[in-house]
Structure formats: C-alpha cells, structure tokens
Motif scaffolding. Sequence first.
Motif, PDB file in Angstrom:
ATOM      1  N   GLU A  26      36.278  40.445  36.694  1.00  0.00           N
ATOM      2  CA  GLU A  26      36.252  40.702  35.321  1.00  0.00           C
ATOM      3  C   GLU A  26      37.064  42.131  34.794  1.00  0.00           C
ATOM      4  OE1 GLU A  26      32.231  38.255  33.991  1.00  0.00           O
ATOM      5  OE2 GLU A  26      32.137  40.497  34.573  1.00  0.00           O
ATOM      6  N   LEU A  27      36.692  43.014  35.837  1.00  0.00           N
ATOM      7  CA  LEU A  27      37.276  44.442  35.799  1.00  0.00           C
ATOM      8  C   LEU A  27      38.753  44.364  35.874  1.00  0.00           C
ATOM      9  CD1 LEU A  27      37.275  47.312  35.695  1.00  0.00           C
ATOM     10  CD2 LEU A  27      37.115  47.407  38.321  1.00  0.00           C
ATOM     11  N   ILE A  28      39.377  43.572  36.695  1.00  0.00           N
ATOM     12  CA  ILE A  28      40.931  43.310  36.803  1.00  0.00           C
ATOM     13  C   ILE A  28      41.377  42.521  35.615  1.00  0.00           C
ATOM     14  CG2 ILE A  28      42.720  41.767  38.054  1.00  0.00           C
ATOM     15  CD1 ILE A  28      40.968  42.418  40.670  1.00  0.00           C
ATOM     16  N   GLY A  29      40.707  41.760  35.081  1.00  0.00           N
ATOM     17  CA  GLY A  29      41.028  41.066  33.757  1.00  0.00           C
ATOM     18  C   GLY A  29      41.270  42.002  32.875  1.00  0.00           C
ATOM     19  N   SER A  30      40.232  42.726  32.583  1.00  0.00           N
ATOM     20  CA  SER A  30      40.150  43.996  31.411  1.00  0.00           C
ATOM     21  C   SER A  30      41.225  45.061  31.616  1.00  0.00           C
ATOM     22  CB  SER A  30      38.797  44.609  31.585  1.00  0.00           C
ATOM     23  OG  SER A  30      38.722  45.549  30.731  1.00  0.00           O
ATOM     24  N   VAL A  31      41.277  45.147  32.794  1.00  0.00           N
ATOM     25  CA  VAL A  31      42.701  46.264  33.183  1.00  0.00           C
ATOM     26  C   VAL A  31      44.038  45.533  32.823  1.00  0.00           C
ATOM     27  CG1 VAL A  31      43.908  47.472  34.956  1.00  0.00           C
ATOM     28  CG2 VAL A  31      41.578  47.508  34.811  1.00  0.00           C
ATOM     29  N   ALA A  32      44.148  44.349  33.083  1.00  0.00           N
ATOM     30  CA  ALA A  32      45.321  43.497  32.804  1.00  0.00           C
ATOM     31  C   ALA A  32      45.654  43.694  31.302  1.00  0.00           C
ATOM     32  CB  ALA A  32      45.340  42.345  33.535  1.00  0.00           C
ATOM     33  N   ASP A  33      44.538  43.353  30.587  1.00  0.00           N
ATOM     34  CA  ASP A  33      44.490  43.063  28.959  1.00  0.00           C
ATOM     35  C   ASP A  33      44.882  44.467  28.347  1.00  0.00           C
ATOM     36  OD1 ASP A  33      44.083  40.603  29.085  1.00  0.00           O
ATOM     37  OD2 ASP A  33      41.958  40.655  28.694  1.00  0.00           O
ATOM     38  N   ALA A  34      44.332  45.454  28.746  1.00  0.00           N
ATOM     39  CA  ALA A  34      44.460  46.984  28.630  1.00  0.00           C
ATOM     40  C   ALA A  34      45.841  47.561  28.722  1.00  0.00           C
ATOM     41  CB  ALA A  34      43.309  47.788  28.806  1.00  0.00           C
ATOM     42  N   GLY A  75      48.575  45.842  29.482  1.00  0.00           N
ATOM     43  CA  GLY A  75      49.599  44.686  29.572  1.00  0.00           C
ATOM     44  C   GLY A  75      50.338  44.298  30.592  1.00  0.00           C
ATOM     45  N   LEU A  76      49.563  44.252  31.753  1.00  0.00           N
ATOM     46  CA  LEU A  76      50.004  44.059  33.155  1.00  0.00           C
ATOM     47  C   LEU A  76      49.478  42.634  33.496  1.00  0.00           C
ATOM     48  CD1 LEU A  76      48.764  46.997  35.112  1.00  0.00           C
ATOM     49  CD2 LEU A  76      51.033  46.452  34.322  1.00  0.00           C
ATOM     50  N   SER A  77      50.113  41.780  34.323  1.00  0.00           N
ATOM     51  CA  SER A  77      49.731  40.778  34.816  1.00  0.00           C
ATOM     52  C   SER A  77      48.588  40.853  35.710  1.00  0.00           C
ATOM     53  CB  SER A  77      50.863  40.136  35.727  1.00  0.00           C
ATOM     54  OG  SER A  77      51.014  40.757  36.948  1.00  0.00           O
ATOM     55  N   ARG A  78      47.766  39.682  35.877  1.00  0.00           N
ATOM     56  CA  ARG A  78      46.491  39.751  36.414  1.00  0.00           C
ATOM     57  C   ARG A  78      47.036  40.097  37.952  1.00  0.00           C
ATOM     58  NH1 ARG A  78      41.778  38.068  34.432  1.00  0.00           N
ATOM     59  NH2 ARG A  78      40.730  37.810  36.438  1.00  0.00           N
ATOM     60  N   ALA A  79      47.891  39.663  38.670  1.00  0.00           N
ATOM     61  CA  ALA A  79      48.422  40.192  40.144  1.00  0.00           C
ATOM     62  C   ALA A  79      48.596  41.539  39.879  1.00  0.00           C
ATOM     63  CB  ALA A  79      49.477  39.487  40.526  1.00  0.00           C
ATOM     64  N   ASP A  80      49.439  42.171  39.290  1.00  0.00           N
ATOM     65  CA  ASP A  80      49.437  43.818  39.188  1.00  0.00           C
ATOM     66  C   ASP A  80      48.549  44.449  38.803  1.00  0.00           C
ATOM     67  OD1 ASP A  80      52.060  43.155  39.737  1.00  0.00           O
ATOM     68  OD2 ASP A  80      52.863  43.385  37.759  1.00  0.00           O
ATOM     69  N   ALA A  81      47.547  44.233  38.048  1.00  0.00           N
ATOM     70  CA  ALA A  81      46.135  44.660  37.869  1.00  0.00           C
ATOM     71  C   ALA A  81      45.420  44.657  38.788  1.00  0.00           C
ATOM     72  CB  ALA A  81      45.567  44.118  36.541  1.00  0.00           C
ATOM     73  N   GLY A  82      45.036  43.571  39.531  1.00  0.00           N
ATOM     74  CA  GLY A  82      44.537  43.509  40.875  1.00  0.00           C
ATOM     75  C   GLY A  82      45.019  44.452  41.873  1.00  0.00           C
ATOM     76  N   LYS A  83      46.192  44.597  42.132  1.00  0.00           N
ATOM     77  CA  LYS A  83      46.712  45.657  42.810  1.00  0.00           C
ATOM     78  C   LYS A  83      46.470  47.073  42.546  1.00  0.00           C
ATOM     79  CE  LYS A  83      50.785  42.825  44.322  1.00  0.00           C
ATOM     80  NZ  LYS A  83      52.348  42.592  44.117  1.00  0.00           N
ATOM     81  N   ALA A  84      46.425  47.368  41.490  1.00  0.00           N
ATOM     82  CA  ALA A  84      46.233  48.578  40.979  1.00  0.00           C
ATOM     83  C   ALA A  84      44.810  48.927  41.090  1.00  0.00           C
ATOM     84  CB  ALA A  84      46.631  48.749  39.265  1.00  0.00           C
ATOM     85  N   VAL A  85      43.850  47.747  40.926  1.00  0.00           N
ATOM     86  CA  VAL A  85      42.494  48.254  41.140  1.00  0.00           C
ATOM     87  C   VAL A  85      42.029  48.351  42.499  1.00  0.00           C
ATOM     88  CG1 VAL A  85      40.267  47.256  40.825  1.00  0.00           C
ATOM     89  CG2 VAL A  85      41.676  47.037  39.006  1.00  0.00           C
ATOM     90  N   GLU A  86      42.724  47.435  43.494  1.00  0.00           N
ATOM     91  CA  GLU A  86      42.447  47.672  44.838  1.00  0.00           C
ATOM     92  C   GLU A  86      42.994  48.978  45.451  1.00  0.00           C
ATOM     93  OE1 GLU A  86      41.204  45.996  47.161  1.00  0.00           O
ATOM     94  OE2 GLU A  86      40.209  44.659  45.722  1.00  0.00           O
TER      95      GLU A  86
END
Length: 90
Positions: free
Chosen positions: A5-13, A15-26
């Motif tokens: 859910e955090l990755i999804g929220s970051v992706a939405d906020a 404007g990234l893809s879920r994959a890119d947001a997942g890499k950023a969070v990790e």
Amino acid sequence: MNKQELIGSVADAAGLSRADAGKAVEAVFESITKALKKGDEVRLVGFGTFATAKRKASTGRNPRTGETMKIAASVQPKFKAGKGLKDAVN
C-alpha cells in the motif's frame, strides 16, 4: 498500511510506475538500514530520527519453566518522531 500500500501511495503521489516506486521505497529502507548498521543516525527534518541504542546483557526468566536465563547484549533500532510528524498526527 502495509508495504504494498505504501508503494502504491508513493507511485500515485509521485506519478511513477509501481515498479519504480517499489525500487525507490526499497532503496530508502536499504539506505536507512546501512546507516544504522554503521552506527550512524538518520535525521529527516520534520519527520523524525532513526538511531540505535545499546541494550546491556541481563538475566530474565523463562515464563514457561520459571528457569532463569541470560539475555545477551544487543543493539536495537529506535525511531523518534519529529515535531512536524507529531503536529501532523495531532
């Protein structure tokens, strides 16, 4: 909120893809972990501070058997919320 859910929220906020947001969070989690392993503090102004604290060795008691046991010394991660986070929550 869990990690997905955090990755999804970051992706939405952002404007990234879920994959890119997942890499950023990790990457953020790994960076904080590496700094704490080295004994450094991570200060995020307005959010909070990640640090470590040493816990001394002690003796405890096994709740099942009542037998005393030694608890080894360890290093524990700590988080202290900053003023901005506290104000946002309250």
